[in-house]
Scaffold this motif. Structure first.
Motif, short mmCIF file in Angstrom:
data_model
loop_
_atom_site.label_atom_id
_atom_site.label_comp_id
_atom_site.label_asym_id
_atom_site.label_seq_id
_atom_site.Cartn_x
_atom_site.Cartn_y
_atom_site.Cartn_z
N SER A 108 40.50 50.73 33.88
CA SER A 108 40.61 51.67 32.63
C SER A 108 41.58 51.65 31.73
O SER A 108 41.91 51.78 30.59
CB SER A 108 40.53 53.37 33.09
N VAL A 109 42.93 51.26 32.42
CA VAL A 109 44.12 51.03 31.75
C VAL A 109 43.97 49.68 30.83
O VAL A 109 44.26 49.82 29.46
CB VAL A 109 45.39 50.90 32.49
N GLU A 110 43.26 48.59 31.46
CA GLU A 110 43.16 47.45 30.65
C GLU A 110 42.20 47.73 29.28
O GLU A 110 42.26 47.14 28.38
CB GLU A 110 42.60 46.36 31.73
N THR A 111 41.02 48.48 29.49
CA THR A 111 39.97 48.87 28.56
C THR A 111 40.95 49.40 27.43
O THR A 111 40.61 49.24 25.94
CB THR A 111 38.98 49.61 29.01
N ALA A 112 41.73 50.30 27.90
CA ALA A 112 42.33 51.18 26.59
C ALA A 112 43.52 50.12 26.03
O ALA A 112 43.78 50.29 24.79
CB ALA A 112 43.37 52.34 27.23
N ARG A 113 43.88 49.17 26.65
CA ARG A 113 44.94 48.14 26.00
C ARG A 113 43.97 46.84 25.35
O ARG A 113 44.53 45.85 24.95
CB ARG A 113 45.98 47.43 26.90
N GLN A 114 42.78 47.14 25.41
CA GLN A 114 41.77 46.01 24.79
C GLN A 114 42.00 44.48 25.64
O GLN A 114 42.21 43.57 24.91
CB GLN A 114 41.92 45.71 23.26
N ARG A 115 42.14 44.57 26.84
CA ARG A 115 42.14 43.50 27.53
C ARG A 115 41.15 43.41 28.91
O ARG A 115 40.65 44.52 28.97
CB ARG A 115 43.93 43.49 28.51
N THR A 116 41.06 42.31 29.28
CA THR A 116 39.98 42.12 30.26
C THR A 116 40.66 42.08 31.72
O THR A 116 41.81 41.39 31.78
CB THR A 116 39.06 41.03 30.20
N LEU A 117 39.81 42.22 32.93
CA LEU A 117 40.43 42.20 34.14
C LEU A 117 39.57 41.51 35.12
O LEU A 117 38.33 41.73 35.00
CB LEU A 117 40.52 43.74 34.68
N THR A 118 40.07 40.54 36.00
CA THR A 118 39.48 39.65 36.97
C THR A 118 39.81 40.24 38.20
O THR A 118 41.02 40.34 38.58
CB THR A 118 39.81 38.34 36.80
N VAL A 119 38.96 40.54 39.13
CA VAL A 119 39.45 41.05 40.31
C VAL A 119 39.32 39.95 41.70
O VAL A 119 38.39 39.06 41.48
CB VAL A 119 38.59 41.97 41.14
N GLU A 120 40.54 39.61 42.35
CA GLU A 120 40.58 38.56 43.41
C GLU A 120 40.95 39.22 44.68
O GLU A 120 41.98 39.96 44.89
CB GLU A 120 41.54 37.57 43.07
N ASP A 121 39.90 38.93 45.61
CA ASP A 121 40.09 39.66 47.04
C ASP A 121 41.06 38.80 47.87
O ASP A 121 40.47 37.55 48.20
CB ASP A 121 38.75 39.88 47.55
N VAL A 122 42.18 39.07 48.20
CA VAL A 122 43.34 38.11 48.92
C VAL A 122 42.96 38.24 50.36
O VAL A 122 43.34 37.39 51.09
CB VAL A 122 44.77 38.34 48.47
N VAL A 123 42.37 39.60 50.94
CA VAL A 123 42.14 39.65 52.12
C VAL A 123 40.61 40.21 52.46
O VAL A 123 40.45 41.40 52.77
CB VAL A 123 43.12 40.61 52.93
N PRO A 124 39.76 39.13 52.07
CA PRO A 124 38.41 39.44 52.42
C PRO A 124 37.98 40.12 53.55
O PRO A 124 38.30 39.60 54.65
CB PRO A 124 37.44 38.44 51.72
N LEU A 125 36.81 40.92 53.75
CA LEU A 125 36.15 41.07 55.02
C LEU A 125 35.56 39.99 55.53
O LEU A 125 34.99 39.00 54.88
CB LEU A 125 35.34 42.30 54.70
N ALA A 126 35.28 40.12 57.18
CA ALA A 126 34.63 38.79 57.44
C ALA A 126 32.97 39.07 57.32
O ALA A 126 32.74 40.20 57.04
CB ALA A 126 34.68 38.97 59.06
N ALA A 127 32.34 37.96 57.36
CA ALA A 127 30.88 38.10 57.01
C ALA A 127 30.25 39.27 57.79
O ALA A 127 29.20 39.77 57.17
CB ALA A 127 30.22 36.85 57.49
N GLY A 128 30.40 39.30 59.15
CA GLY A 128 29.88 40.09 60.01
C GLY A 128 30.43 41.65 59.82
O GLY A 128 30.01 42.46 60.53
N ASP A 129 31.30 41.91 58.71
CA ASP A 129 31.96 43.33 58.45
C ASP A 129 31.72 43.55 57.27
O ASP A 129 32.70 44.01 56.54
CB ASP A 129 33.24 43.13 59.16
N ALA A 130 30.50 43.94 56.81
CA ALA A 130 30.29 43.92 55.48
C ALA A 130 30.82 44.95 54.69
O ALA A 130 31.49 44.95 53.56
CB ALA A 130 28.70 43.77 54.85
N GLU A 131 31.02 46.14 55.50
CA GLU A 131 31.55 47.59 54.88
C GLU A 131 32.69 47.86 55.17
O GLU A 131 33.24 48.99 54.98
CB GLU A 131 30.19 48.67 55.08
N GLY A 132 33.43 46.95 56.27
CA GLY A 132 34.66 47.26 56.47
C GLY A 132 34.73 48.11 57.75
O GLY A 132 35.94 48.67 58.02
N LEU A 133 33.57 48.70 58.50
CA LEU A 133 33.72 49.66 59.52
C LEU A 133 33.67 49.29 60.70
O LEU A 133 33.61 50.15 61.55
CB LEU A 133 32.35 50.66 59.10
#
Length: 322
Positions: A108-133
């Protein structure tokens, strides 16, 4: 029946109260940007209503990643001074809901500043832990085993052991059960289901401590209050402990009461430790293990003191009869 009704209504109130309206509160986000821009970005984050963000700065990307993995921050906003596309570093392993909340806020802050955002997951979940639960449900299973085995021992052999020797035998039985439950849970979620990465040995130790802490405290409640002690254990570990554990939503997204108590109950301490072992290099384990050890120590001490002060039954063979 009235007590059971109250416990049931408490269950509903606690779970719905904790989980019905997740809203970020002081979600930690670091800004990586040139010195001339960083104050503007942190001010924009601090201006988000309801104290949703706790902003800070980091000198570079590597430092930001290290702080995320060390559980110091939940996300980092990397500003691209040469262009208009910035990057948000998140760690879904700490809770997908926290990563989503950070993305919405910074987006939302980026949109207000007319910039775009890319999200990078640096600690992803395991394949068998899809929802992190998986770590949460693993700890819930350990907690259930802890208070159930203590309850069964109390129902089958009396709420309070007859004497100190019997109490020690019961605690020893609980310890053996805890070791078996710890390895069982670690193996099922690790090699069997491939739901959690991380050290099997570390998860085994964590599981044994969780089960013993919950079981010993339940045993102590039974010694003090009889069968009512089982209800008190359910109140603490099920009604209060599960919704505040940070399983579905991490602490910054929970209401104040549950956010305040979660880390100090075995459910929350165990969930935090399990996630750290599985994904975060076993960082920040001292406090969760101290919390678990404290519950275990209190349970053992109260059990032994209660039995010593109010023994019943013979403590030695009767040799006075002819």
């Amino acid at each position: 029946m009235f007590a059971v009704l109250l416990l049931q209504l408490g269950f509903v109130a606690s779970y719905v109260g904790a989980l019905h309206d997740p809203s970020p509160h002081r979600l930690s986000i670091a800004v990586v940007a040139p010195a001339r821009v960083a104050p503007q970005l942190t001010a924009a984050l601090d201006a988000v209503p309801d104290e949703a963000v706790r902003s800070s700065t980091a000198p570079d990307r590597q430092t930001a990643v290290t702080r995320i993995k060390d559980q110091k921050i939940y996300a980092a906003w990397l500003f691209d001074a040469a262009g208009s596309r910035d990057t948000l570093l998140v760690a879904s392993a700490r809770g997908p809901a926290a990563a989503t909340a950070a993305e919405k806020i910074v987006g939302s802050v980026e949109t207000a500043r007319q910039r775009t955002l890319t999200v990078e997951d640096v600690v992803p979940l395991a394949a068998g832990d899809a929802e992190g639960l998986s770590s949460f449900y693993l700890v819930v299973g350990w907690c259930v085993g802890g208070y159930l085995v203590a309850s069964i021992l109390g129902i089958s052999a009396g709420s309070r052991p007859a004497n100190t020797d019997r109490a020690l035998i019961r605690l020893g039985t609980l310890a053996l059960y805890s070791v078996a439950a710890g390895i069982g849970g670690a193996v099922i979620t690790g090699p069997v289901l491939d739901a959690l990465p991380g050290s099997i040995w570390a998860l085994w130790g964590l599981g044994a401590l969780v089960v013993f802490a919950v079981g010993a405290f339940t045993m102590a409640m039974e010694c003090l209050f009889g069968v009512v002690g089982i209800g008190l254990a359910v109140l603490i570990f099920v009604v209060l402990g599960n919704p505040s554990a940070g399983g579905v939503f991490p602490p910054p997204l929970m209401p104040p009461f549950w956010r305040a108590i979660g880390a100090w109950i075995p459910n929350g301490a165990g969930t935090s430790a399990a996630r750290s072992i599985a994904y975060l290099g076993s960082t920040e384990l001292l406090v969760p293990f101290l919390v678990l050890a404290a519950w275990a120590a209190v349970g053992v001490a109260v059990t032994l003191v209660a039995v010593a002060r109010h023994p019943h039954g013979p403590t030695a063979p009767d040799t006075t009869a002819g």
